[in-house]
Design a protein around this motif. Structure first.
Motif, PDB file in Angstrom:
ATOM      1  N   GLU A   1      16.652 -21.969  -3.493  1.00  0.00           N
ATOM      2  CA  GLU A   1      16.238 -21.994  -2.081  1.00  0.00           C
ATOM      3  C   GLU A   1      17.016 -21.007  -1.230  1.00  0.00           C
ATOM      4  O   GLU A   1      16.543 -20.587  -0.187  1.00  0.00           O
ATOM      5  N   ARG A   2      18.219 -20.642  -1.664  1.00  0.00           N
ATOM      6  CA  ARG A   2      19.044 -19.703  -0.899  1.00  0.00           C
ATOM      7  C   ARG A   2      19.335 -18.427  -1.668  1.00  0.00           C
ATOM      8  O   ARG A   2      20.094 -17.575  -1.216  1.00  0.00           O
ATOM      9  N   GLY A   3      18.745 -18.273  -2.817  1.00  0.00           N
ATOM     10  CA  GLY A   3      19.077 -17.177  -3.715  1.00  0.00           C
ATOM     11  C   GLY A   3      18.879 -15.794  -3.142  1.00  0.00           C
ATOM     12  O   GLY A   3      19.665 -14.889  -3.417  1.00  0.00           O
ATOM     13  N   THR A   4      17.838 -15.621  -2.365  1.00  0.00           N
ATOM     14  CA  THR A   4      17.568 -14.301  -1.795  1.00  0.00           C
ATOM     15  C   THR A   4      18.757 -13.821  -0.963  1.00  0.00           C
ATOM     16  O   THR A   4      19.228 -12.696  -1.124  1.00  0.00           O
ATOM     17  N   ASP A   5      19.252 -14.678  -0.091  1.00  0.00           N
ATOM     18  CA  ASP A   5      20.409 -14.318   0.740  1.00  0.00           C
ATOM     19  C   ASP A   5      21.691 -14.256  -0.088  1.00  0.00           C
ATOM     20  O   ASP A   5      22.544 -13.409   0.159  1.00  0.00           O
ATOM     21  N   GLU A   6      21.829 -15.173  -1.070  1.00  0.00           N
ATOM     22  CA  GLU A   6      23.028 -15.168  -1.902  1.00  0.00           C
ATOM     23  C   GLU A   6      23.138 -13.876  -2.711  1.00  0.00           C
ATOM     24  O   GLU A   6      24.223 -13.331  -2.886  1.00  0.00           O
ATOM     25  N   LYS A   7      22.012 -13.364  -3.215  1.00  0.00           N
ATOM     26  CA  LYS A   7      22.035 -12.112  -3.965  1.00  0.00           C
ATOM     27  C   LYS A   7      22.525 -10.967  -3.077  1.00  0.00           C
ATOM     28  O   LYS A   7      23.345 -10.149  -3.494  1.00  0.00           O
ATOM     29  N   GLU A   8      22.028 -10.915  -1.867  1.00  0.00           N
ATOM     30  CA  GLU A   8      22.457  -9.875  -0.928  1.00  0.00           C
ATOM     31  C   GLU A   8      23.959  -9.992  -0.654  1.00  0.00           C
ATOM     32  O   GLU A   8      24.680  -8.988  -0.650  1.00  0.00           O
ATOM     33  N   LYS A   9      24.447 -11.206  -0.465  1.00  0.00           N
ATOM     34  CA  LYS A   9      25.871 -11.418  -0.168  1.00  0.00           C
ATOM     35  C   LYS A   9      26.755 -11.035  -1.360  1.00  0.00           C
ATOM     36  O   LYS A   9      27.866 -10.532  -1.169  1.00  0.00           O
ATOM     37  N   TYR A  10      26.297 -11.279  -2.578  1.00  0.00           N
ATOM     38  CA  TYR A  10      27.052 -10.848  -3.758  1.00  0.00           C
ATOM     39  C   TYR A  10      27.231  -9.338  -3.763  1.00  0.00           C
ATOM     40  O   TYR A  10      28.331  -8.833  -4.010  1.00  0.00           O
ATOM     41  N   ILE A  11      26.155  -8.625  -3.492  1.00  0.00           N
ATOM     42  CA  ILE A  11      26.230  -7.157  -3.474  1.00  0.00           C
ATOM     43  C   ILE A  11      27.198  -6.693  -2.394  1.00  0.00           C
ATOM     44  O   ILE A  11      28.031  -5.815  -2.622  1.00  0.00           O
ATOM     45  N   GLN A  12      27.127  -7.296  -1.224  1.00  0.00           N
ATOM     46  CA  GLN A  12      28.036  -6.932  -0.134  1.00  0.00           C
ATOM     47  C   GLN A  12      29.482  -7.228  -0.506  1.00  0.00           C
ATOM     48  O   GLN A  12      30.373  -6.415  -0.255  1.00  0.00           O
ATOM     49  N   ALA A  13      29.726  -8.380  -1.124  1.00  0.00           N
ATOM     50  CA  ALA A  13      31.083  -8.767  -1.497  1.00  0.00           C
ATOM     51  C   ALA A  13      31.661  -7.840  -2.567  1.00  0.00           C
ATOM     52  O   ALA A  13      32.852  -7.524  -2.550  1.00  0.00           O
ATOM     53  N   LEU A  14      30.830  -7.411  -3.483  1.00  0.00           N
ATOM     54  CA  LEU A  14      31.289  -6.498  -4.540  1.00  0.00           C
ATOM     55  C   LEU A  14      31.468  -5.073  -4.035  1.00  0.00           C
ATOM     56  O   LEU A  14      32.205  -4.293  -4.623  1.00  0.00           O
ATOM     57  N   GLY A  15      30.756  -4.746  -2.976  1.00  0.00           N
ATOM     58  CA  GLY A  15      30.783  -3.402  -2.405  1.00  0.00           C
ATOM     59  C   GLY A  15      29.472  -2.707  -2.668  1.00  0.00           C
ATOM     60  O   GLY A  15      29.229  -2.219  -3.778  1.00  0.00           O
ATOM     61  N   SER A  16      28.636  -2.680  -1.679  1.00  0.00           N
ATOM     62  CA  SER A  16      27.290  -2.113  -1.817  1.00  0.00           C
ATOM     63  C   SER A  16      27.302  -0.707  -2.383  1.00  0.00           C
ATOM     64  O   SER A  16      26.409  -0.322  -3.137  1.00  0.00           O
ATOM     65  N   ASP A  17      28.340   0.058  -2.038  1.00  0.00           N
ATOM     66  CA  ASP A  17      28.409   1.457  -2.459  1.00  0.00           C
ATOM     67  C   ASP A  17      28.781   1.626  -3.926  1.00  0.00           C
ATOM     68  O   ASP A  17      28.808   2.743  -4.436  1.00  0.00           O
ATOM     69  N   ARG A  18      29.039   0.530  -4.639  1.00  0.00           N
ATOM     70  CA  ARG A  18      29.386   0.632  -6.060  1.00  0.00           C
ATOM     71  C   ARG A  18      28.578  -0.315  -6.935  1.00  0.00           C
ATOM     72  O   ARG A  18      28.966  -0.617  -8.053  1.00  0.00           O
TER      73      ARG A  18
END
Length: 107
Positions: free
Chosen positions: A27-44
């Motif tokens: 139910e929250r996966g779409t936003d959680e996926k985006e947050k994972y990428i941001q936390a890891l560093g979108s540029d990498r």
């Protein structure tokens, strides 16, 4: 590996690989996926997906790849991806041979 693990098979499929698996809430996966990428560093980050729920993640990642398989490919994922493959094996082959990606992404 981040996934919503629709079929409940990811842990068994990846148990022989040195990867961490995070199963997200459907139910929250779409936003959680985006947050994972941001936390890891979108540029990498490289994101690979095929579903409508992958759109935010694909837009956020430095390189986004859509893959069509037996499940198909959502129009949203295709729109948000930088490149498209017909096989996850081809994705990994191209990541191991970056000149393939250079040729595909060259402007």
């Amino acid at each position: 590996m981040i996934t919503m693990d629709t079929y409940g098979t990811v842990a068994a499929q990846l148990n022989h690989l040195p990867v961490q698996v995070a199963v997200l809430n459907a139910e929250r996966g779409t936003d959680e996926k985006e947050k994972y990428i941001q936390a890891l560093g979108s540029d990498r980050c490289i994101a690979v997906g095929n579903g409508s729920n992958d759109g935010k993640m694909l837009r956020e990642a430095m390189l986004s790849i859509a893959v069509i398989g037996k499940e198909g490919l959502s129009q949203k994922a295709l729109k948000d991806a930088d490149i498209f493959f017909t096989s996850i094996d081809d994705v990994f082959d191209s990541l191991e041979n970056p000149s393939r990606l250079t040729a595909t992404l060259r402007e």
